[in-house]
Design a protein around this motif. Structure first.
Motif, PDB file in Angstrom:
ATOM      1  N   THR A   9     -13.173  -9.086  71.977  1.00  0.00           N
ATOM      2  CA  THR A   9     -14.430  -9.169  71.243  1.00  0.00           C
ATOM      3  C   THR A   9     -15.376 -10.174  71.889  1.00  0.00           C
ATOM      4  O   THR A   9     -16.574  -9.914  72.054  1.00  0.00           O
ATOM      5  CB  THR A   9     -14.158  -9.579  69.780  1.00  0.00           C
ATOM      6  OG1 THR A   9     -13.329  -8.595  69.167  1.00  0.00           O
ATOM      7  CG2 THR A   9     -15.438  -9.697  68.986  1.00  0.00           C
ATOM      8  N   ILE A  10     -14.849 -11.337  72.265  1.00  0.00           N
ATOM      9  CA  ILE A  10     -15.659 -12.368  72.902  1.00  0.00           C
ATOM     10  C   ILE A  10     -16.200 -11.883  74.250  1.00  0.00           C
ATOM     11  O   ILE A  10     -17.353 -12.142  74.613  1.00  0.00           O
ATOM     12  CB  ILE A  10     -14.834 -13.665  73.099  1.00  0.00           C
ATOM     13  CG1 ILE A  10     -14.317 -14.188  71.750  1.00  0.00           C
ATOM     14  CG2 ILE A  10     -15.658 -14.725  73.813  1.00  0.00           C
ATOM     15  CD1 ILE A  10     -15.403 -14.527  70.756  1.00  0.00           C
ATOM     16  N   ARG A  11     -15.371 -11.120  74.984  1.00  0.00           N
ATOM     17  CA  ARG A  11     -15.804 -10.616  76.288  1.00  0.00           C
ATOM     18  C   ARG A  11     -16.920  -9.589  76.136  1.00  0.00           C
ATOM     19  O   ARG A  11     -17.925  -9.618  76.863  1.00  0.00           O
ATOM     20  CB  ARG A  11     -14.621  -9.988  77.030  1.00  0.00           C
ATOM     21  CG  ARG A  11     -14.921  -9.601  78.473  1.00  0.00           C
ATOM     22  CD  ARG A  11     -13.864  -8.663  79.039  1.00  0.00           C
ATOM     23  NE  ARG A  11     -13.867  -7.361  78.377  1.00  0.00           N
ATOM     24  CZ  ARG A  11     -14.758  -6.397  78.650  1.00  0.00           C
ATOM     25  NH1 ARG A  11     -15.725  -6.608  79.519  1.00  0.00           N
ATOM     26  NH2 ARG A  11     -14.686  -5.249  78.022  1.00  0.00           N
ATOM     27  N   VAL A  12     -16.757  -8.698  75.173  1.00  0.00           N
ATOM     28  CA  VAL A  12     -17.702  -7.590  74.998  1.00  0.00           C
ATOM     29  C   VAL A  12     -19.086  -8.081  74.575  1.00  0.00           C
ATOM     30  O   VAL A  12     -20.104  -7.527  75.000  1.00  0.00           O
ATOM     31  CB  VAL A  12     -17.149  -6.591  73.952  1.00  0.00           C
ATOM     32  CG1 VAL A  12     -18.222  -5.620  73.488  1.00  0.00           C
ATOM     33  CG2 VAL A  12     -15.974  -5.818  74.537  1.00  0.00           C
ATOM     34  N   VAL A  13     -19.131  -9.131  73.767  1.00  0.00           N
ATOM     35  CA  VAL A  13     -20.418  -9.576  73.231  1.00  0.00           C
ATOM     36  C   VAL A  13     -21.361 -10.060  74.322  1.00  0.00           C
ATOM     37  O   VAL A  13     -22.582 -10.081  74.147  1.00  0.00           O
ATOM     38  CB  VAL A  13     -20.200 -10.684  72.165  1.00  0.00           C
ATOM     39  CG1 VAL A  13     -19.912 -12.026  72.814  1.00  0.00           C
ATOM     40  CG2 VAL A  13     -21.416 -10.794  71.251  1.00  0.00           C
ATOM     41  N   ALA A  14     -20.811 -10.418  75.482  1.00  0.00           N
ATOM     42  CA  ALA A  14     -21.640 -10.919  76.588  1.00  0.00           C
ATOM     43  C   ALA A  14     -22.132  -9.808  77.504  1.00  0.00           C
ATOM     44  O   ALA A  14     -22.918 -10.058  78.427  1.00  0.00           O
ATOM     45  CB  ALA A  14     -20.852 -11.943  77.401  1.00  0.00           C
ATOM     46  N   GLU A  15     -21.713  -8.561  77.272  1.00  0.00           N
ATOM     47  CA  GLU A  15     -22.114  -7.461  78.153  1.00  0.00           C
ATOM     48  C   GLU A  15     -23.601  -7.159  78.025  1.00  0.00           C
ATOM     49  O   GLU A  15     -24.187  -7.265  76.951  1.00  0.00           O
ATOM     50  CB  GLU A  15     -21.314  -6.188  77.829  1.00  0.00           C
ATOM     51  CG  GLU A  15     -19.903  -6.207  78.354  1.00  0.00           C
ATOM     52  CD  GLU A  15     -19.252  -4.824  78.270  1.00  0.00           C
ATOM     53  OE1 GLU A  15     -19.934  -3.855  77.873  1.00  0.00           O
ATOM     54  OE2 GLU A  15     -18.061  -4.720  78.616  1.00  0.00           O
ATOM     55  N   LYS A  16     -24.203  -6.741  79.132  1.00  0.00           N
ATOM     56  CA  LYS A  16     -25.598  -6.339  79.131  1.00  0.00           C
ATOM     57  C   LYS A  16     -25.706  -4.884  78.675  1.00  0.00           C
ATOM     58  O   LYS A  16     -24.744  -4.123  78.771  1.00  0.00           O
ATOM     59  CB  LYS A  16     -26.190  -6.499  80.533  1.00  0.00           C
ATOM     60  CG  LYS A  16     -26.276  -7.949  80.997  1.00  0.00           C
ATOM     61  CD  LYS A  16     -26.895  -8.035  82.375  1.00  0.00           C
ATOM     62  CE  LYS A  16     -27.009  -9.490  82.821  1.00  0.00           C
ATOM     63  NZ  LYS A  16     -27.620  -9.603  84.181  1.00  0.00           N
ATOM     64  N   PRO A  17     -26.894  -4.469  78.185  1.00  0.00           N
ATOM     65  CA  PRO A  17     -27.053  -3.067  77.771  1.00  0.00           C
ATOM     66  C   PRO A  17     -26.945  -2.121  78.963  1.00  0.00           C
ATOM     67  O   PRO A  17     -27.168  -2.526  80.118  1.00  0.00           O
ATOM     68  CB  PRO A  17     -28.458  -3.039  77.153  1.00  0.00           C
ATOM     69  CG  PRO A  17     -29.165  -4.210  77.743  1.00  0.00           C
ATOM     70  CD  PRO A  17     -28.113  -5.254  77.956  1.00  0.00           C
ATOM     71  N   LYS A  18     -26.643  -0.860  78.693  1.00  0.00           N
ATOM     72  CA  LYS A  18     -26.497   0.118  79.772  1.00  0.00           C
ATOM     73  C   LYS A  18     -27.812   0.349  80.506  1.00  0.00           C
ATOM     74  O   LYS A  18     -27.830   0.532  81.713  1.00  0.00           O
ATOM     75  CB  LYS A  18     -26.021   1.465  79.196  1.00  0.00           C
ATOM     76  CG  LYS A  18     -24.568   1.513  78.771  1.00  0.00           C
ATOM     77  CD  LYS A  18     -24.113   2.941  78.578  1.00  0.00           C
ATOM     78  CE  LYS A  18     -24.997   3.708  77.613  1.00  0.00           C
ATOM     79  NZ  LYS A  18     -24.591   5.113  77.470  1.00  0.00           N
ATOM     80  N   THR A  19     -28.921   0.371  79.764  1.00  0.00           N
ATOM     81  CA  THR A  19     -30.231   0.603  80.357  1.00  0.00           C
ATOM     82  C   THR A  19     -31.068  -0.662  80.292  1.00  0.00           C
ATOM     83  O   THR A  19     -30.828  -1.540  79.458  1.00  0.00           O
ATOM     84  CB  THR A  19     -30.969   1.740  79.628  1.00  0.00           C
ATOM     85  OG1 THR A  19     -31.084   1.401  78.240  1.00  0.00           O
ATOM     86  CG2 THR A  19     -30.202   3.039  79.745  1.00  0.00           C
ATOM     87  N   GLU A  20     -32.071  -0.745  81.134  1.00  0.00           N
ATOM     88  CA  GLU A  20     -32.861  -1.971  81.276  1.00  0.00           C
ATOM     89  C   GLU A  20     -33.556  -2.372  79.984  1.00  0.00           C
ATOM     90  O   GLU A  20     -33.636  -3.551  79.639  1.00  0.00           O
ATOM     91  CB  GLU A  20     -33.899  -1.777  82.388  1.00  0.00           C
ATOM     92  CG  GLU A  20     -34.708  -3.040  82.678  1.00  0.00           C
ATOM     93  CD  GLU A  20     -35.687  -2.818  83.815  1.00  0.00           C
ATOM     94  OE1 GLU A  20     -36.583  -3.665  83.994  1.00  0.00           O
ATOM     95  OE2 GLU A  20     -35.566  -1.796  84.522  1.00  0.00           O
ATOM     96  N   ASN A  21     -34.085  -1.398  79.240  1.00  0.00           N
ATOM     97  CA  ASN A  21     -34.841  -1.699  78.027  1.00  0.00           C
ATOM     98  C   ASN A  21     -34.026  -1.572  76.749  1.00  0.00           C
ATOM     99  O   ASN A  21     -34.560  -1.673  75.658  1.00  0.00           O
ATOM    100  CB  ASN A  21     -36.071  -0.779  77.936  1.00  0.00           C
ATOM    101  CG  ASN A  21     -37.042  -1.007  79.082  1.00  0.00           C
ATOM    102  OD1 ASN A  21     -37.275  -2.143  79.490  1.00  0.00           O
ATOM    103  ND2 ASN A  21     -37.601   0.083  79.606  1.00  0.00           N
TER     104      ASN A  21
END
Length: 478
Positions: free
Chosen positions: A47-59
């Motif tokens: 859960t902690i790792r996932v929360v730092a992920e960037k969105p798939k698309t730029e916007n």
């Protein structure tokens, strides 16, 4: 108003019978905890790792951005005033049952938010939206139920919760000498104006505001609470003893269940973390992630941040001092929660304490108001099955703004009982739905874990779990 309040009390009293809202929430949470094999504990690191992920698309809106919107609604006046009310009215054992509600509710939050991701819909610009109304329509094939639920969300958040947030904020200033007969009106006008300016700015501005305010206010509040607890460290053993003794005083609990520590722990825990109500899935559906489980995990984290961290900070800050909670319970059963919190922190930090609480409440209340409102316009779209006209939307926003002012001048009993009733109605609508559809979330979880074992960054396809319901995403075209 007395007649309306009587009706609200009657409905709320029925909803919180042991066999209705409490049973649905607790039994449902335990069921999902078993079905997901205690995923609250075993997948916490993920859960902690996932929360730092960037969105798939730029916007796109990131997991963290969606988390902050839902946390803006969860983390609010309930973390201060709601917790203090539970301790005063239900006893220190209410805190233990609040913890239990949050832990098992984490699995319910995971299931409902994963479902929101699975059934989310696509905007023209490629972004997404959704929530319980959409998984009720597309998963249960019951649009009428989605409409009912959408009406409940609007009534709960634009009316019940926002009126309560405004009332809780103004009540905090009662500790100051300048507080007079007209102070609630002045605070109400200022708060309503600020609220109106923000909601007219739109959802993107809302996300930007909450991404900054929520982490800052949460961290600051916890740090000051830790200072108070540390300065009263000698009382900590007694504090824990009173929590556990009261929590397991079953003779007292079942002698008056309605006013027991279990009921107050459940009510105020639900008001604070909202797990199982179906509110956070509206924010969860906006996140741009590669797999629905990722946002389910993130929304589960929001429950823990809210209750296990911030609510606990309030409880320990108050209960570690020598201030007695019993002194703040009036003969008619009304709890002066703001007075209890203010007196507790003042006993340790002096004049700085009440000022800090007032500032914290102002920030908590403000982000709660805009976080709550963020759920409402999407529900209007679902009810009408189209976008609302610009004029109609402006009228709706103005009504929501006026309700903020009304909440600041209303009575404590009316605003608390209205919020309790509305959140109870949401639970009895959403929890049975996710109990029926929960198998889809469990299949998603299994698919996610399989891909992780294979060393992949999980990407979801509806066909991989045999999902035949219509989805705008997850068909291999993204």
């Amino acid at each position: 108003m007395n007649g309306i309040h009587s009706v609200i009390l009657a409905v709320s009293g029925f909803l919180y019978q042991p066999w209705l809202v409490p049973l649905i929430l607790i039994a449902g949470g335990i069921y999902f905890t078993i079905r997901t094999r205690l995923m609250q504990a075993r997948m916490f690191a993920e859960t902690i790792r996932v929360v730092a992920e960037k969105p798939k698309t730029e916007n796109g809106i990131s997991s963290f951005g969606a988390l902050m919107v839902s946390t803006a609604s969860r983390v609010g006046t309930g973390n201060i005033i709601g917790v203090a009310t539970a301790v005063i009215s239900g006893g220190p054992g209410a805190i233990f049952w609040m913890w239990v509600t949050a832990f098992i509710g984490g699995s319910s939050a995971f299931v409902e938010s994963t479902l929101a991701q699975v059934y989310k819909r696509r905007n023209k610009d490629g972004s997404s939206y959704g929530g319980p109304a959409y998984y009720m329509r597309d998963g249960l094939h019951a649009r009428w139920l989605g409409v009912v639920f959408s009406v409940l969300i609007i009534c709960t958040y634009a009316v019940g919760y926002n009126m309560l947030a405004a009332y809780n904020l103004q009540s905090t200033f009662a500790a100051f000498s300048f507080y007079g007969k007209n102070t609630p009106k002045i605070i109400g006008v200022v708060l309503a104006l600020l609220f109106g300016l923000i909601i007219i700015g739109g959802a993107k501005r809302l996300t930007n505001v909450t991404k900054v305010l929520v982490p800052v206010m949460g961290i600051s509040y916890v740090l000051v609470s830790l200072i108070v607890i540390f300065m009263n460290y000698g009382n900590i053993p007694h504090m824990f003893g009173s929590i556990f003794r009261n929590a397991f005083d079953f003779k007292a609990i079942f002698g008056g269940f309605t006013g027991s520590c279990i009921m107050f722990g459940l009510k105020r825990g639900l008001y604070s973390n909202e797990a199982g109500m179906g509110s956070a899935p509206n924010a969860a559906a906006t996140a741009d992630v590669s797999h629905p489980v990722k946002q389910g995990l993130v929304q589960m984290l929001s429950v823990f941040i809210d209750t296990l961290l911030i609510c606990t900070a309030t409880a320990f800050m108050c209960m570690s001092t020598n201030v007695s909670a019993a002194k703040f319970l009036a003969a008619d059963g009304t709890a002066d929660a703001a007075g209890y919190v203010q007196s507790s922190i003042a006993s340790t930090l002096g004049a700085f304490g009440p000022v800090f609480i007032a500032i914290s409440m102002s920030l908590f209340a403000f982000t709660t108001l805009i976080g709550n409102y963020s759920y409402c316009e999407g529900c209007l779209h679902f009810i009408l099955n189209r976008d609302m006209s610009a004029g109609g939307l402006l009228v709706f926003r103005l009504i929501a703004t006026v309700l903020v002012f009304i909440g600041s001048v209303a009575s404590a009993g009316l605003v608390w009982d209205t919020a309790d009733m509305m959140q109870g109605l949401m639970v009895v609508t959403n929890m049975p739905t996710i109990l029926i559809l929960g198998g889809t979330s469990v299949k998603c979880l299994n698919d996610y874990q399989r891909q992780k074992k294979e060393g992949k960054n999980p990407h979801f396809l509806a066909a991989s779990i045999g999902l035949k319901d219509h989805t705008d995403f997850w068909n291999g075209e993204d």
